[in-house]
Design an enzyme around this catalytic site. Sequence first.
Site, PDB file in Angstrom:
ATOM      1  N   GLY A  98       0.751  -1.334   0.151  1.00  0.00           N
ATOM      2  CA  GLY A  98       0.052   0.059   0.136  1.00  0.00           C
ATOM      3  C   GLY A  98       0.808   1.295  -0.092  1.00  0.00           C
ATOM      4  CG  HIS A 141      -5.320  10.851   5.320  1.00  0.00           C
ATOM      5  ND1 HIS A 141      -4.889   9.577   5.752  1.00  0.00           N
ATOM      6  CD2 HIS A 141      -4.378  11.869   5.440  1.00  0.00           C
ATOM      7  CE1 HIS A 141      -3.569   9.970   6.112  1.00  0.00           C
ATOM      8  NE2 HIS A 141      -3.409  11.116   6.087  1.00  0.00           N
ATOM      9  CG  ASP A 142     -12.289   7.403   4.016  1.00  0.00           C
ATOM     10  OD1 ASP A 142     -12.956   8.292   3.845  1.00  0.00           O
ATOM     11  OD2 ASP A 142     -12.548   6.327   3.917  1.00  0.00           O
ATOM     12  CB  ILE A 143     -11.841  12.868   4.478  1.00  0.00           C
ATOM     13  CG1 ILE A 143     -13.097  14.011   4.664  1.00  0.00           C
ATOM     14  CG2 ILE A 143     -10.405  13.619   4.459  1.00  0.00           C
ATOM     15  CD1 ILE A 143     -13.043  14.928   5.624  1.00  0.00           C
ATOM     16  CE1 TYR A 145      -6.250   9.320  -1.606  1.00  0.00           C
ATOM     17  CE2 TYR A 145      -6.841   7.907   0.290  1.00  0.00           C
ATOM     18  CZ  TYR A 145      -6.102   8.659  -0.681  1.00  0.00           C
ATOM     19  OH  TYR A 145      -4.552   8.580  -0.321  1.00  0.00           O
ATOM     20  CG  ASP A 171      -9.037   4.570   4.334  1.00  0.00           C
ATOM     21  OD1 ASP A 171      -8.679   4.974   3.458  1.00  0.00           O
ATOM     22  OD2 ASP A 171      -8.790   4.768   5.596  1.00  0.00           O
TER      23      ASP A 171
END
Length: 384
Positions: A98, A141-143, A145, A171
């Site tokens: 990753g 980060h997730d937010i 994406y 995620d």
Amino acid sequence: MSHCSTGPPGRQVAGPLDGVKVIELAGIGPGPFAAMLLADLGADVVRVDRPGASPLGGDPARDVTNRNKRSVLVDLKSPEGPETVRALAARADILVEGYRPGVMERLGVGPEECMAVNPALVYGRMTGWGQRGPLASRAGHDIGYIATAGALSMIGAPDGQPVFPVNLLGDYAGGSLYLATGVLAALLTARATGRGQVVDAAIVDGTAHLTALFWGMLAEGTWQDARGRNLLDGGCPHYGVYETADGGWMAVGALEPQFYTVFVSLLGLDGTGLPDRADPRNWPALRAVFTARFKSATRERWTAVFEGTDACVAPVLSLREAAGHRHLTGRGTYTEAYGITQPAPAPRFSDTPGTLRLPPAVPGAHTFDVARDWEVPELLKDSR
């Protein structure tokens, strides 16, 4: 707590992926979760940890995403490190990493190097932005994406800010689950042809893919490209959440007419001349009525009212409350293993169920065992 399942006579299997060998190059977020899923389903997952503390800190013995795995320590920046990982790759079916694009190549353990020693290897790559594209080399980060993929704009009240659902949507749903699906699909091909391949799992791709239904609704004109104005995003009064008298919340999903009828009746609003729910212009008025009604009693009271009915109403439970819910305890959805309450393996299989065989792997705890079982003496050289 440990669970075992029985396969053919005289042969015990750990799950449907029993016998599949997976290397996980230690990282954070969706990669470890995807590897946990493979491990839960029976794969022999060896996590390659780096010397030193975890970048996120915390107690590795309580990191549930590292359950069912074994850990070895390899310093990829040492002269022996890349050779050791390539030796593991030569014996593996799947490798999961990753890191940002190009990092593995610079360390000498990219797809070309690993597939040179194992042409059938499935090389899974988990990133936020993907291996190619204008943002491929950027951090994220997730937010960010899910914001870029359009999903975050759909969640929240129409007059409020977008609400991010912790890091479940990007995620884990858009990342981990697509990576796991991808490497397993590629494994089928590899076993049929002897040729492995690279799986480029990007969180932005997976999250965008999850919105497929809504692109269809946009095309047919049944979805507004605006938050909180639609059937499934909180705009509809019979699909949403309502506060109770004690500050709790009830979740309502009474979409179908027959369920809506039960819902309205149990709310005590049957025969009160409610406006037609089919007309969105009536939604604000309906929401006001439902809001006032739910505020008239506690969450416990409303739970009792709707329990065992087809009104499609449920209390909003916390994590600890969910683990004690009678349906989830009845199914064994949560379990206690190695002193930690945690979700049991999912999904379920009739003949080869997933298992909880090992506690969360402490970095380096299994170096000697893996060196023996995988016949990789290089691990012992690297550990000195």
